[in-house]
Write an enzyme that holds these catalytic residues in place. Structure first.
Site, PDB file in Angstrom:
ATOM      1  N   THR A 294     -33.237  54.936  -9.120  1.00  0.00           N
ATOM      2  CA  THR A 294     -33.234  55.721 -10.346  1.00  0.00           C
ATOM      3  C   THR A 294     -33.239  54.793 -11.561  1.00  0.00           C
ATOM      4  O   THR A 294     -33.967  55.007 -12.529  1.00  0.00           O
ATOM      5  CB  THR A 294     -32.008  56.648 -10.363  1.00  0.00           C
TER       6      THR A 294
ATOM      7  N   HIS B  28      -6.611  39.546  15.911  1.00  0.00           N
ATOM      8  CA  HIS B  28      -8.015  39.530  15.452  1.00  0.00           C
ATOM      9  C   HIS B  28      -8.372  38.164  14.888  1.00  0.00           C
ATOM     10  O   HIS B  28      -9.391  37.572  15.229  1.00  0.00           O
ATOM     11  CB  HIS B  28      -8.230  40.547  14.322  1.00  0.00           C
TER      12      HIS B  28
ATOM     13  N   GLU C 221      -3.084  42.112  13.714  1.00  0.00           N
ATOM     14  CA  GLU C 221      -4.023  41.467  12.790  1.00  0.00           C
ATOM     15  C   GLU C 221      -4.193  39.984  13.112  1.00  0.00           C
ATOM     16  O   GLU C 221      -5.305  39.464  13.081  1.00  0.00           O
ATOM     17  CB  GLU C 221      -3.579  41.639  11.334  1.00  0.00           C
TER      18      GLU C 221
ATOM     19  N   THR D   2     -29.250  51.522  -4.486  1.00  0.00           N
ATOM     20  CA  THR D   2     -29.895  50.232  -4.676  1.00  0.00           C
ATOM     21  C   THR D   2     -30.616  50.134  -6.011  1.00  0.00           C
ATOM     22  O   THR D   2     -31.251  49.127  -6.288  1.00  0.00           O
ATOM     23  CB  THR D   2     -30.907  49.954  -3.549  1.00  0.00           C
ATOM     24  N   GLY D   3     -30.562  51.184  -6.807  1.00  0.00           N
ATOM     25  CA  GLY D   3     -31.129  51.086  -8.145  1.00  0.00           C
ATOM     26  C   GLY D   3     -32.491  51.728  -8.300  1.00  0.00           C
ATOM     27  O   GLY D   3     -33.242  51.364  -9.206  1.00  0.00           O
TER      28      GLY D   3
HETATM   29  P1  ADP Z   1     -30.285  54.956  -6.279  1.00  0.00           P
HETATM   30  O1  ADP Z   1     -31.078  55.834  -7.174  1.00  0.00           O
HETATM   31  O2  ADP Z   1     -31.099  53.938  -5.576  1.00  0.00           O
HETATM   32  O3  ADP Z   1     -29.394  55.684  -5.325  1.00  0.00           O
HETATM   33  P2  ADP Z   1     -29.099  54.204  -8.732  1.00  0.00           P
HETATM   34  O4  ADP Z   1     -30.294  53.743  -9.464  1.00  0.00           O
HETATM   35  O5  ADP Z   1     -28.593  55.543  -9.070  1.00  0.00           O
HETATM   36  O6  ADP Z   1     -29.300  54.100  -7.169  1.00  0.00           O
HETATM   37  O7  ADP Z   1     -27.965  53.111  -8.928  1.00  0.00           O
HETATM   38  C1  ADP Z   1     -26.651  53.461  -9.224  1.00  0.00           C
HETATM   39  C2  ADP Z   1     -26.021  52.415 -10.104  1.00  0.00           C
HETATM   40  O8  ADP Z   1     -25.861  51.183  -9.400  1.00  0.00           O
HETATM   41  C3  ADP Z   1     -26.845  52.057 -11.301  1.00  0.00           C
HETATM   42  O9  ADP Z   1     -26.595  52.913 -12.368  1.00  0.00           O
HETATM   43  C4  ADP Z   1     -26.402  50.637 -11.610  1.00  0.00           C
HETATM   44  O10 ADP Z   1     -25.228  50.638 -12.387  1.00  0.00           O
HETATM   45  C5  ADP Z   1     -26.061  50.089 -10.257  1.00  0.00           C
HETATM   46  N1  ADP Z   1     -27.147  49.274  -9.713  1.00  0.00           N
HETATM   47  C6  ADP Z   1     -27.824  49.524  -8.559  1.00  0.00           C
HETATM   48  N2  ADP Z   1     -28.742  48.572  -8.346  1.00  0.00           N
HETATM   49  C7  ADP Z   1     -28.672  47.703  -9.373  1.00  0.00           C
HETATM   50  C8  ADP Z   1     -29.371  46.500  -9.717  1.00  0.00           C
HETATM   51  N3  ADP Z   1     -30.338  46.001  -8.946  1.00  0.00           N
HETATM   52  N4  ADP Z   1     -29.027  45.873 -10.866  1.00  0.00           N
HETATM   53  C9  ADP Z   1     -28.050  46.362 -11.644  1.00  0.00           C
HETATM   54  N5  ADP Z   1     -27.360  47.485 -11.379  1.00  0.00           N
HETATM   55  C10 ADP Z   1     -27.642  48.154 -10.255  1.00  0.00           C
HETATM   56 ZN    ZN Z   2      -7.566  46.066  14.361  1.00  0.00          ZN
HETATM   57 MG    MG Z   3     -30.858  57.885  -7.342  1.00  0.00          MG
END
Ligand code: ADP
Ligand code: ZN
Ligand code: MG
Length: 615
Positions: free
Chosen positions: A222, A442, A439, A219-220
């Protein structure tokens, strides 16, 4: 052992080693054994015409003999055994007749021009440099030893390899993070604090020492931490919890200590500990702690360091985790990570924004409708969305295009959700028919029930993930709640594939395995977690251990209740199946016509499907 006392001892040992190397080992290793002889011995050898070659240097004469016979003083030296000496040397004495004597003896001779190295330089090279190298090595070693004592830590080589990032290096700012407005707001305060700590001090406010970013994977988190470093423009120390796991015994704690020492020197700065759950796990009370001592030590060191420094100095500690539930309570106490910043999965607007951010990196055609893609990717994380854009670009290249188009994105959504199309796989005509009816079963049941998401696409092209066909439903609006009716309808839709096979061919296949799993999961959750069972009412038999991992649950009930739950799950799915069956029976004609169309086309869109249905 106290290293200081041993200092001179080491220096003496070092010099002794160099001496031995220089005089005994190296000459004996490198073949030519040079033996010093007296000048009169030299003259005797000339007179006896035994000399083969002579080199006259500035102040020595070096010569070899014609035959390899053993000369004079036969006493073996330490390393030079008698018969290995084959080169002789002697000092130069003023001897004007030497040239003519040599000439007469028939020896080859020449004066050798030595390279111009001053005696001082050669002294430096032969003694100074090795001593210097030894000294540096010794310094390094003693530092390591001093750090950990000679106990368990003698091997703690290498400083903390926490990387120092400054703005230019992360290159990330808040504009790289789409959506996540609340998280950004909370972090903006921290950035502001690092910019003008005085403003906060004037009022007497102190910022929390640590902030914990929590949320599902991808989710971003890092990314956000890197953006903070970029925005704040201060040194950024980052280390990942998983790095601690790879270390030697005793290194974890030393690394933490070193990290904080560096941070204190560089304040104001940010320390970021990614995946903190790997070191910050609960210290188990009951279990034998044998194997976890190492991790515990690291965690204790971290707690100590966090308590030990002054937040006013401007060191802010950020950490990220997707397992907040598993963190040790001590980490979450006031004065440590007392602020939590949730980083959730993006909603439809967030997804659209993330798609747009990542689309800037590729060549994308003007007409692309990101909202449609965002609608089709409910539940996808930022990382998955970034991946979708990249897959779409790769797909465009494969198709020989120079721009990414809507079709590429649609295909890539399916790749991420269901795996690649398996082009090489041959499906027999009979199987193709079964898959098509399955399919369409469904799709028909989904379309004919109220409260279920519209059909977006049906395909019977196999995917690498193992899916033989695929019916994609896309909600029109973002849904966060599911009513009891909707949950049940979902189960009905899942069972409809198998029902269509049974009705049409009178037999069932393994193709419904995934449907069965999904249907069972929903039925079970309705009873054990959502309070949707008339038999049990609002009782939770199952609890979610981790809000970010929906499969991580634990069951808490008596054996009798467990049996009753199983019975109700079975009944629910059976009821759903017969509902699906009756819907299909009433619409046999539609089932036939749409399935035949699908067999010929292999993929049909939601609109095509609806127009066939309403014909
Ligand atoms: P986490 O640390 O939460 O597991 P990361 O920060 O490593 O996730 O995210 C991995 C990649 O996903 C990032 O390098 C980016 O490219 C993309 N990403 C995730 N969230 C976002 C966001 N809110 N906006 C833009 N890119 C995102
Ligand atoms: Zn099925
Ligand atoms: Mg991470």
């Amino acid at each position: 052992m106290n290293i200081k006392k041993g200092k001179y001892f080491y220096i003496i040992i070092t010099i002794a080693i160099i001496f031995v190397l220089n005089y005994f080992v190296i000459p004996s290793l490198f073949g030519d054994k040079i033996e010093e002889v007296t000048y009169d011995q030299f003259l005797t050898d000339i007179a006896n015409k035994k000399i083969k070659e002579v080199q006259i240097e500035t102040d020595t004469i070096i010569y070899t003999l014609k035959d390899h016979s053993i000369p004079k003083n036969e006493k073996p030296l330490l390393f030079n055994s008698v018969d290995t000496a084959n080169i002789y040397k002697t000092g130069i004495i003023y001897d004007p007749d030497l040239v003519s004597k040599l000439y007469e003896s028939g020896a080859k001779f020449a004066k050798v021009q030595e390279e111009e190295i001053s005696p001082l330089l050669s002294l430096i090279f032969s003694y100074g440099v090795p001593i210097l190298i030894m000294f540096i090595f010794w310094k390094f070693l003693s530092k390591q030893i001093a750090k950990g004592g000679f106990g368990g830590n003698a091997m703690s080589f290498g400083k903390s390899n926490a990387k120092v990032y400054v703005k230019a290096q992360t290159g990330k700012t808040f504009s790289d993070v789409a959506g996540q407005d609340e998280a950004k707001e909370a972090l903006t305060e921290i950035v502001d604090f690092l910019h003008n700590p005085k403003k906060y001090a004037a009022i007497g406010a102190t910022l929390p020492k640590g902030a914990l970013l929590v949320g599902p994977p991808g989710t971003g988190k890092t990314l956000l931490a890197q953006a903070v470093a970029g925005e704040a423009n201060v040194p950024f120390f980052s280390i990942s919890g998983s790095e601690f796991v790879e270390m030697f015994v005793g290194m974890g704690a030393a690394k933490v200590r070193d990290l904080f020492k560096q941070a204190n020197e560089k304040a104001p700065c940010i320390v970021f500990i990614d995946e903190i759950d790997t070191i910050g796990k609960k210290r188990d009370s009951g279990q034998i702690s044998g194997g976890n001592d190492e991790r515990e030590q690291t965690l204790n060191q971290l707690l100590t360091e966090m308590d030990g420094f002054d937040a006013k100095k401007g060191v802010v500690i950020l950490a990220a985790t997707n397992r907040p539930d598993s963190l040790d309570k001590a980490l979450l106490r006031p004065g440590r990570f007392d602020r939590r910043i949730p980083v959730e999965l993006p909603d439809v607007r967030g997804r659209e924004a993330i798609l747009q951010v990542h689309a800037k990196k590729v060549n994308i055609s003007d007409g692309v409708d990101f909202r449609a893609i965002a609608n089709a990717t409910s539940g996808a994380s930022g990382a998955e969305l970034a991946n979708i854009i990249n897959e779409a670009a790769l797909h465009a290249v494969r198709c020989g295009r120079i721009e990414v188009e809507q079709a590429d994105l649609e295909e890539s959504v399916e790749v991420i959700l269901a795996g690649y199309q398996r082009k090489g796989m041959v499906v027999s005509q009979k199987e193709k028919e079964i898959i098509a009816y399955h399919e369409v079963g469904h799709a028909l049941v989904a379309a004919l029930q109220k409260n279920s998401a519209p059909v977006h696409k049906i395909t019977i092209i196999p995917r690498t993930s193992g899916a033989l066909g695929y019916t994609m439903q896309v909600e029109e609006t973002e849904k966060v709640l599911m009513s009891k009716q909707e949950a049940f309808n979902k189960i009905v839709t899942f069972t409809a594939g198998r029902a269509a096979e049974q009705l049409m061919f009178g037999s069932v296949t393994s193709g419904a395995a995934n449907d069965i799993e999904q249907a069972t999961k929903i039925a079970r959750a309705m009873i054990t977690r959502y309070g949707m069972s008339s038999q049990f009412g609002m009782v939770a038999f199952e609890t979610l251990n981790n809000p970010y991992l929906s499969d991580d649950t634990s069951l808490m009930c008596s054996n009798e209740t467990a049996a009753m739950i199983d019975k109700e799950v079975i009944d629910t799915v059976a009821k759903a199946y017969s509902k699906a069956e009756s819907i299909l029976k009433e619409n046999m004609q539609k089932l036939n016509s749409i399935a035949q169309y699908l067999i010929s086309k292999e993929t049909i869109s939601g609109e095509e499907f609806m127009s066939l249905l309403n014909m």
